[in-house]
Scaffold this motif. Sequence first.
Motif, PDB file in Angstrom:
ATOM      1  N   LYS A  32     -21.215  -6.808 -21.399  1.00  0.00           N
ATOM      2  CA  LYS A  32     -20.920  -8.186 -21.029  1.00  0.00           C
ATOM      3  C   LYS A  32     -20.168  -8.750 -22.234  1.00  0.00           C
ATOM      4  O   LYS A  32     -20.737  -8.782 -23.334  1.00  0.00           O
ATOM      5  CB  LYS A  32     -22.211  -8.963 -20.784  1.00  0.00           C
ATOM      6  N   ASN A  78     -32.779 -15.016 -15.762  1.00  0.00           N
ATOM      7  CA  ASN A  78     -31.937 -13.817 -15.620  1.00  0.00           C
ATOM      8  C   ASN A  78     -32.763 -12.598 -15.259  1.00  0.00           C
ATOM      9  O   ASN A  78     -32.325 -11.747 -14.481  1.00  0.00           O
ATOM     10  CB  ASN A  78     -31.186 -13.517 -16.928  1.00  0.00           C
ATOM     11  N   TRP A 113     -38.966 -10.026 -24.001  1.00  0.00           N
ATOM     12  CA  TRP A 113     -38.013  -8.916 -24.134  1.00  0.00           C
ATOM     13  C   TRP A 113     -38.279  -8.096 -25.397  1.00  0.00           C
ATOM     14  O   TRP A 113     -37.350  -7.659 -26.079  1.00  0.00           O
ATOM     15  CB  TRP A 113     -36.579  -9.435 -24.190  1.00  0.00           C
ATOM     16  N   GLN A 164     -28.692  -2.585 -21.232  1.00  0.00           N
ATOM     17  CA  GLN A 164     -27.826  -3.754 -21.070  1.00  0.00           C
ATOM     18  C   GLN A 164     -27.463  -4.296 -22.446  1.00  0.00           C
ATOM     19  O   GLN A 164     -28.301  -4.288 -23.350  1.00  0.00           O
ATOM     20  CB  GLN A 164     -28.538  -4.861 -20.287  1.00  0.00           C
ATOM     21  N   ASP A 165     -26.263  -4.757 -22.567  1.00  0.00           N
ATOM     22  CA  ASP A 165     -25.718  -5.489 -23.729  1.00  0.00           C
ATOM     23  C   ASP A 165     -24.774  -4.656 -24.586  1.00  0.00           C
ATOM     24  O   ASP A 165     -24.137  -5.199 -25.487  1.00  0.00           O
ATOM     25  CB  ASP A 165     -26.803  -6.078 -24.664  1.00  0.00           C
ATOM     26  N   ALA A 189     -32.609  -3.907 -20.823  1.00  0.00           N
ATOM     27  CA  ALA A 189     -31.869  -4.327 -22.033  1.00  0.00           C
ATOM     28  C   ALA A 189     -31.998  -3.231 -23.092  1.00  0.00           C
ATOM     29  O   ALA A 189     -33.023  -2.546 -23.166  1.00  0.00           O
ATOM     30  CB  ALA A 189     -32.427  -5.640 -22.576  1.00  0.00           C
ATOM     31  N   ASP A 234     -25.761 -18.734 -20.730  1.00  0.00           N
ATOM     32  CA  ASP A 234     -26.232 -17.432 -20.255  1.00  0.00           C
ATOM     33  C   ASP A 234     -27.553 -17.476 -19.480  1.00  0.00           C
ATOM     34  O   ASP A 234     -27.697 -16.825 -18.471  1.00  0.00           O
ATOM     35  CB  ASP A 234     -26.334 -16.393 -21.391  1.00  0.00           C
ATOM     36  N   ARG A 235     -28.542 -18.226 -19.975  1.00  0.00           N
ATOM     37  CA  ARG A 235     -29.819 -18.360 -19.268  1.00  0.00           C
ATOM     38  C   ARG A 235     -29.871 -19.743 -18.625  1.00  0.00           C
ATOM     39  O   ARG A 235     -29.620 -20.744 -19.309  1.00  0.00           O
ATOM     40  CB  ARG A 235     -30.976 -18.209 -20.249  1.00  0.00           C
ATOM     41  N   ARG A 241     -27.022  -9.389 -29.579  1.00  0.00           N
ATOM     42  CA  ARG A 241     -26.069 -10.203 -28.843  1.00  0.00           C
ATOM     43  C   ARG A 241     -26.139 -11.680 -29.212  1.00  0.00           C
ATOM     44  O   ARG A 241     -25.118 -12.338 -29.334  1.00  0.00           O
ATOM     45  CB  ARG A 241     -26.191 -10.025 -27.321  1.00  0.00           C
ATOM     46  N   TRP A 242     -27.362 -12.223 -29.404  1.00  0.00           N
ATOM     47  CA  TRP A 242     -27.479 -13.666 -29.656  1.00  0.00           C
ATOM     48  C   TRP A 242     -26.899 -14.023 -31.021  1.00  0.00           C
ATOM     49  O   TRP A 242     -26.412 -15.138 -31.222  1.00  0.00           O
ATOM     50  CB  TRP A 242     -28.934 -14.134 -29.537  1.00  0.00           C
ATOM     51  N   ASP A 277     -37.472 -16.036 -18.283  1.00  0.00           N
ATOM     52  CA  ASP A 277     -36.010 -16.020 -18.332  1.00  0.00           C
ATOM     53  C   ASP A 277     -35.503 -15.785 -16.905  1.00  0.00           C
ATOM     54  O   ASP A 277     -35.731 -14.722 -16.318  1.00  0.00           O
ATOM     55  CB  ASP A 277     -35.554 -14.887 -19.273  1.00  0.00           C
ATOM     56  N   PHE A 331     -31.690  -9.837 -12.510  1.00  0.00           N
ATOM     57  CA  PHE A 331     -31.462  -8.422 -12.837  1.00  0.00           C
ATOM     58  C   PHE A 331     -32.372  -7.564 -11.960  1.00  0.00           C
ATOM     59  O   PHE A 331     -31.959  -6.569 -11.369  1.00  0.00           O
ATOM     60  CB  PHE A 331     -31.783  -8.108 -14.308  1.00  0.00           C
ATOM     61  N   TYR A 386     -32.185  -9.886 -31.154  1.00  0.00           N
ATOM     62  CA  TYR A 386     -31.233  -9.177 -30.299  1.00  0.00           C
ATOM     63  C   TYR A 386     -29.845  -9.414 -30.876  1.00  0.00           C
ATOM     64  O   TYR A 386     -29.423 -10.561 -31.068  1.00  0.00           O
ATOM     65  CB  TYR A 386     -31.287  -9.716 -28.857  1.00  0.00           C
TER      66      TYR A 386
HETATM   67  C1  BGC Z   1     -29.556 -11.833 -21.361  1.00  0.00           C
HETATM   68  C2  BGC Z   1     -29.444 -10.369 -21.716  1.00  0.00           C
HETATM   69  C3  BGC Z   1     -30.390 -10.039 -22.862  1.00  0.00           C
HETATM   70  C4  BGC Z   1     -31.790 -10.572 -22.589  1.00  0.00           C
HETATM   71  C5  BGC Z   1     -32.694 -10.401 -23.785  1.00  0.00           C
HETATM   72  C6  BGC Z   1     -30.990 -12.189 -21.081  1.00  0.00           C
HETATM   73  O1  BGC Z   1     -31.109 -13.520 -20.731  1.00  0.00           O
HETATM   74  O2  BGC Z   1     -28.729 -12.126 -20.256  1.00  0.00           O
HETATM   75  O3  BGC Z   1     -28.100 -10.095 -22.096  1.00  0.00           O
HETATM   76  O4  BGC Z   1     -30.476  -8.651 -23.023  1.00  0.00           O
HETATM   77  O5  BGC Z   1     -31.744 -11.936 -22.255  1.00  0.00           O
HETATM   78  O6  BGC Z   1     -32.262 -11.114 -24.896  1.00  0.00           O
END
Ligand code: BGC
Length: 389
Positions: free
Chosen positions: A317, A198, A236, A296-297, A266, A135-136, A61-62, A196, A202, A59
Amino acid sequence: MTSSHPVPSRRTFLAGAGSLGAIAALAACSGGGAGSSGPDTEADPKDQTIGVAMPTQTYERWVQDGANIKKSLEKEGYKVTLQYADDDIPTQSQQIDQMVTQGVAALIIASIDGSALTSQLDAAKAAGIPVISYDRLLTNSENVDFYVTFDNYKVGVTQANSLLFGLGLLDEKFKKASDAPKGPLNIELFAGSLDDNNAHLFWKGAIDTLQPYMDDGVLEVPSKQTDIDQCAIQRWEQETAQKRMENLLTTHYKGDKKLDGVLAPADPLSRGIINALQNDGRGDTIKDGLPIITGQDAEIASIKLIADGVQFSTIFKDTRKLADQAVVAAKAYLEGKEPEANDTKTYDNGSKVVPSYLLPVEMVLESNYEKILVDSGYYTEEQVEKGQA
Ligand code: BGC
């Protein structure tokens, strides 16, 4: 920015334990992290290494989170050990074990499975290493000092609101549209990985928002898969989402049965779902008949799809701010101070209410991606055109 929505009870969390517990927890670890001895508050940052554990590089974002945290820590003078775990739990456990053995001064952890690191967290406590959950939420452990994240319940609410807007049920002010279709409109629901925390928030935010429309029969889920366990996508993974969408189409959307919208949590999952729908001949763009699909992201590939009228929405975010917040928290512990929390109620991890700092989230659509992402310098117009950063 306190959210009143506790972690779902199906994970046996002690929802609503309240702020007293959080204050007690803060007092108990005053200035010293979770550890019994605590960090050496006199140490020079250049003699301190911070361990940063990230889940995966699949991903976008990470990858950015890791790079941003490293940059921000180095700016403060710290050394950094940054590790990615390929979404493999034993790999992540081992990486954190090694960071503890190596004697890192603090840990910043974005977990794969939030409940799988309790022995690593015990070891960190024994070594006096403060732990920032990134974040998590790290769950089922007392040994988590602080949590930095976004308003995760709000992410789900915002995803659902964008779906309702795209379906014409809400107007541009997100009030009930005067010319709203009566329905039934057909939707399908996707959730993230069950391990997760989160993913549950969500989902809860989204379902709380969509439920009244499902109860009224305005929205229908033809597959009848409305339980998070049926809709979750393990780890995911994009391919898993694509396969699930293909199966849903084959089983529940024979012939010309219409699918109007998909709740996707996501961007990579959104793109898997879009692939399945396009391959099934359901249009290349929304104008051609493709359903309204959330995300998302604000990944660059999805922003291009939004600009091209293919994906309907995503959630921005600002992970640069999250990275900075994690560094502020780690630095506070290392200097013998306490980081400032703006939520001391929501995040009960099953063992304690973890003091948290929540950042806001924004809905991104074709009409506002330029303002939110290009004008702010997050992406350039060229990057959006190419779909690559
Ligand atoms: C994050 C998301 C991300 C998802 C998959 C979640 O914990 O908050 O931003 O899309 O993990 O990596």
